[in-house]
Design a protein around this motif. Structure first.
Motif, short mmCIF file in Angstrom:
data_model
loop_
_atom_site.label_atom_id
_atom_site.label_comp_id
_atom_site.label_asym_id
_atom_site.label_seq_id
_atom_site.Cartn_x
_atom_site.Cartn_y
_atom_site.Cartn_z
N GLY A 79 36.71 47.65 40.67
CA GLY A 79 37.89 47.67 39.80
C GLY A 79 38.85 48.74 40.27
O GLY A 79 40.06 48.53 40.36
N ASP A 80 38.29 49.89 40.58
CA ASP A 80 39.08 51.06 40.99
C ASP A 80 39.79 50.81 42.32
O ASP A 80 41.00 51.01 42.45
N LEU A 81 39.04 50.34 43.30
CA LEU A 81 39.59 50.23 44.66
C LEU A 81 40.31 48.91 44.91
O LEU A 81 41.36 48.87 45.56
N ALA A 82 39.73 47.80 44.38
CA ALA A 82 40.27 46.48 44.74
C ALA A 82 41.29 45.96 43.75
O ALA A 82 41.94 44.96 43.98
N SER A 83 41.43 46.65 42.59
CA SER A 83 42.42 46.19 41.63
C SER A 83 43.51 47.24 41.45
O SER A 83 44.53 47.23 42.14
N ILE A 84 43.26 48.22 40.60
CA ILE A 84 44.34 49.18 40.26
C ILE A 84 44.68 50.10 41.43
O ILE A 84 45.78 50.61 41.51
N GLY A 85 43.74 50.27 42.35
CA GLY A 85 43.98 51.23 43.44
C GLY A 85 44.27 50.60 44.79
O GLY A 85 44.08 51.24 45.83
N THR A 86 44.74 49.34 44.80
CA THR A 86 44.96 48.70 46.11
C THR A 86 46.02 49.44 46.93
O THR A 86 45.86 49.60 48.14
N ALA A 87 47.08 49.90 46.28
CA ALA A 87 48.13 50.58 47.04
C ALA A 87 47.58 51.84 47.68
O ALA A 87 47.82 52.12 48.86
N GLU A 88 46.80 52.61 46.91
CA GLU A 88 46.31 53.89 47.42
C GLU A 88 45.33 53.69 48.58
O GLU A 88 45.38 54.42 49.56
N THR A 131 35.52 56.42 52.75
CA THR A 131 35.41 55.80 51.43
C THR A 131 34.12 55.00 51.30
O THR A 131 33.80 54.20 52.18
N ILE A 132 33.41 55.24 50.22
CA ILE A 132 32.27 54.41 49.85
C ILE A 132 32.77 53.49 48.74
O ILE A 132 33.21 53.96 47.68
N PHE A 133 32.76 52.21 49.03
CA PHE A 133 33.31 51.21 48.12
C PHE A 133 32.17 50.36 47.56
O PHE A 133 31.56 49.57 48.30
N VAL A 134 31.87 50.56 46.30
CA VAL A 134 30.73 49.87 45.68
C VAL A 134 31.25 48.60 45.00
O VAL A 134 31.99 48.67 44.02
N ASN A 135 30.84 47.47 45.56
CA ASN A 135 31.30 46.18 45.06
C ASN A 135 30.18 45.47 44.32
O ASN A 135 29.22 45.01 44.94
N ASN A 136 30.30 45.41 42.98
CA ASN A 136 29.30 44.66 42.21
C ASN A 136 29.93 43.49 41.47
O ASN A 136 29.37 42.95 40.52
N ALA A 137 31.14 43.11 41.90
CA ALA A 137 31.77 41.88 41.42
C ALA A 137 32.07 41.86 39.93
O ALA A 137 32.22 40.79 39.34
N ILE A 138 32.18 43.04 39.33
CA ILE A 138 32.44 43.07 37.89
C ILE A 138 32.89 44.47 37.47
O ILE A 138 32.68 45.43 38.20
N TYR A 139 33.55 44.58 36.30
CA TYR A 139 33.83 45.89 35.71
C TYR A 139 32.61 46.28 34.90
O TYR A 139 32.29 45.62 33.90
N GLY A 140 31.90 47.33 35.32
CA GLY A 140 30.68 47.72 34.64
C GLY A 140 30.93 48.60 33.44
O GLY A 140 30.54 48.28 32.31
N MET A 141 31.62 49.72 33.66
CA MET A 141 31.77 50.75 32.63
C MET A 141 32.44 50.22 31.37
O MET A 141 32.09 50.60 30.25
N THR A 142 33.42 49.33 31.55
CA THR A 142 34.16 48.83 30.39
C THR A 142 33.47 47.63 29.73
O THR A 142 33.97 47.12 28.74
N GLY A 143 32.38 47.16 30.34
CA GLY A 143 31.58 46.16 29.66
C GLY A 143 31.66 44.74 30.19
O GLY A 143 31.57 43.78 29.42
N GLY A 144 31.83 44.59 31.50
CA GLY A 144 31.66 43.27 32.09
C GLY A 144 32.88 42.40 32.19
O GLY A 144 32.80 41.16 32.15
N GLN A 145 34.06 43.01 32.35
CA GLN A 145 35.27 42.21 32.54
C GLN A 145 35.36 41.72 33.99
O GLN A 145 34.70 42.22 34.89
N MET A 146 36.26 40.77 34.21
CA MET A 146 36.42 40.20 35.55
C MET A 146 37.05 41.23 36.49
O MET A 146 37.99 41.93 36.11
N ALA A 147 36.54 41.25 37.72
CA ALA A 147 37.12 42.10 38.76
C ALA A 147 37.78 41.20 39.79
O ALA A 147 37.54 39.99 39.82
#
Lengths: 353, 248
Positions: B95-104, B117-133
């Motif tokens: 969510g951080d890197l591939a959505s809101i942080g793409t420009a950075e 950069t270590i980019f952890v891709n688990n195909a979902i928003y975990g912390m906020t409770g399972g929203q689409m990434a």
């Protein structure tokens, strides 16, 4: 030191470098482009770094990273760009990072115009970003003051570990005036034992952070921040004033507008009107106490701004109903003329004499 | 007695908040072990994101900065430019890197920032409770894609490594997984190579690590590893996309 003729936007850069700032992260926006251009040209000469960031958002977050790493660092922008920086400013305040942010204000809302304005008073003094935080907000009225406040701003930012905003209207940035830079060769920059610079195996890790998941923990952090702001409110008020003891009316104005008001006050004096002035130099903390010096027979306070009335809120808080508060302003890039101010004063005081 | 395994000194003793079966713990350990093995832990500044690994500043035993959502590469840029002799890494989720942080992330790579950069891709928003990434797979259900991700309205999952590999300033790009012991060993090797690219001053490096989220996927830890292997790896192929010859 000798006098040099400088444009405000360049003088603010020279002041930053004189204050030991070696890092600048910014993004182009009119009317402050001379700032990143000057920094791109001059910072490499002093062993510093300039980056043209991909956005204002990235620029302020680079500021966060550099400030967190212990550097003196600056960014600048103009109104819509400063709106984008609010996230990072809030994070800097939360994580207690020192930085100087320059806003050469232009007209709004939205894309607005590229002409001078003072429409970001609320944004600057009320927070702009999320959370209970304050930045020291300094509003210079001429290029010399811009230089002095910028240098002082870096010292204050470090002292309080807090962002400092230099709030200039577009005029200040574009205006050329002679300035003198005080000798600072004997000033030593403060140590920053809290910064992230690698532990070198000699200390526990330093952490730069604004997250406090526990409610009690975050409340405690906020109480700590508020104590710091109270200290700033006590020590950092800056104001110029005159004629308050016998004024029929007092004008409150800051920045370039205050200079136009001074011209109007001289004109009025020649016609027999006694008009005083309160010019806040620090917009936060606001010089509320200065208004207590106004004599009881005064007919009120006229706030003049290049907006539709923002500082009027603070003037009314200061007056606390003691006398009427009036407003005159131009906006959209228009500046009030001395004649307009003279007419407004006469209107309040009951016409020509 | 011979010690065959012990806790790395690259991690603090703080107990992590990660859910049972989540692979963040493994990835933290790998990063920490590499920092220790390269003997750079004391000269490291880490930057953690917003998301599940928001608290990583408590776990890595080095100087850390906590960044705003998506801004870790900008924060890391600021820190690295001030301390070019220090090792600077970001640890970010999808969510951080591939959505809101793409420009950075794109522009850190574009400038060739000497950060890793270590980019952890688990195909979902975990912390906020399972929203689409942006990385959520087609058909995969999320709380904000309750009928499953649909290409027509939500687009295809974003392959960040492939995209970043097209940028000249990105010198090391590799996608790994931590679903099996063999893949975990490969992941560690990639992380080490990536970090060496920065230490050798070559430019930007990223390791994308396919990771599980049993809690929000609604699967057991073991089922999650199987789901990763059967669903994520076919869409997100493992392998090196870019590497300077010297670290090969």
């Amino acid at each position: 030191m000798e006098k040099v003729l400088m444009k405000g936007n360049e003088a603010v850069c020279a002041a930053a470098i004189a204050a030991g700032c070696k890092y600048f992260f910014g993004y182009p926006i009119t009317p402050q482009n001379e700032i990143p251009e000057y920094m791109a040209r001059e910072l490499p000469k002093v062993g510093g770094t300039f980056i043209q960031a991909e956005s204002e958002v990235a620029a302020i977050n680079m500021v966060y990273g550099a400030a967190g790493a212990g550097a003196r660092v600056m960014t600048s922008s103009s109104s819509p760009g400063v709106a984008l920086k609010q996230e990072g400013i809030s994070y800097c305040a939360g994580a207690e990072l020192p930085a100087v942010i320059v806003n050469m204000m232009r007209g709004g809302p939205g894309l607005g115009s590229i002409q001078p304005s003072q429409t970001d008073y609320f944004q600057a003094t009320r927070g702009g970003g999320n959370g209970d935080y304050k930045t020291l907000v300094l509003a210079p009225a001429d290029v010399q003051e811009l230089v002095d406040l910028t240098i002082e701003g870096f010292d204050k930012a470090d002292y309080y570990r807090n962002p400092v905003m230099i709030l200039g209207d577009g005029f200040i940035g574009q205006m050329m005036e002679p300035v003198v830079f005080k000798d600072r060769s004997d000033v030593e920059l403060p140590e920053k034992p809290w910064a992230t610079s690698g532990t070198k195996g000699e200390r526990k890790p330093n952490i730069i952070n604004s997250l406090y998941l526990g409610a009690e923990e975050l409340e405690e952090h906020n109480i700590h921040l508020q104590a710091k702001y109270a200290e700033m409110a006590k020590n950092e008020v800056k104001v110029e004033s005159f004629g308050l003891e016998d004024a029929e009316l007092v004008i409150a104005a800051y920045g370039t507008t205050s200079r136009i008001c001074k011209t109007a006050i001289s004109k009025l004096e020649k016609e027999g009107y006694k008009v005083g002035l309160i010019r806040p130099i620090s917009l936060w903390p606001y010089p509320f106490n200065e208004f207590e010096k106004i004599n009881d027979d005064c007919k009120g306070v006229l706030t003049v701004e290049m907006n539709t009335g923002q500082m009027t809120d603070d003037v009314q808080i200061a007056l606390n109903g003691r006398m009427p508060s009036y407003f005159y302003g131009r906006t959209g890039g228009m500046a009030p003329t001395p004649e307009e101010i003279v007419n407004k004063v006469k209107e309040i005081l009951g016409g020509d004499r | 007695m011979t010690v065959v395994f012990e806790r790395t000194t690259g991690l603090t003793e703080v107990e992590t908040h990660y859910c049972p079966g989540c692979t963040h713990g493994i990835i933290h350990r790998l990063v920490a072990e590499v920092l220790v093995e390269l003997d750079i832990l004391d000269d490291t500044i880490g930057v953690c994101p917003v998301g599940c690994s928001v608290l990583a500043y408590k776990y890595f035993n080095c100087d850390m900065q906590q960044a705003a959502h998506g801004r870790a590469p900008a924060v890391a840029t600021g820190a690295k430019r001030v301390h070019p002799d220090k090792f600077v890494f970001t640890y970010q989720g999808d969510g951080d890197l591939a959505s809101i942080g793409t420009a950075e992330i794109v522009h850190a790579a574009h400038r060739g920032e000497k950060i890793s950069t270590i980019f952890v891709n688990n195909a979902i928003y975990g912390m906020t409770g399972g929203q689409m990434a942006p990385t959520t797979l087609i058909g995969q259900k999320a709380t904000t894609a309750p009928y499953g991700r649909d290409e027509e309205t939500m687009g295809m999952p974003l392959r960040m490594s492939e995209m970043l590999a097209t940028i000249d300033g990105a010198k090391f790009v590799e996608r790994v997984s931590v679903d099996t012991p063999a893949n975990i060993r490969k992941a560690k090797r990639a992380i080490k190579k990536c970090f060496q690219v920065q230490l050798e001053g070559k430019g930007f490096g990223i390791v994308e690590v396919l990771s599980t989220c049993p809690t929000n996927w609604g699967l057991t830890p073991v089922e999650s590893l199987k789901w990763l292997k059967e669903n994520m790896i076919p869409y997100y192929p493992l392998g090196n996309f870019k590497s300077p010859e010297e670290v090969e």
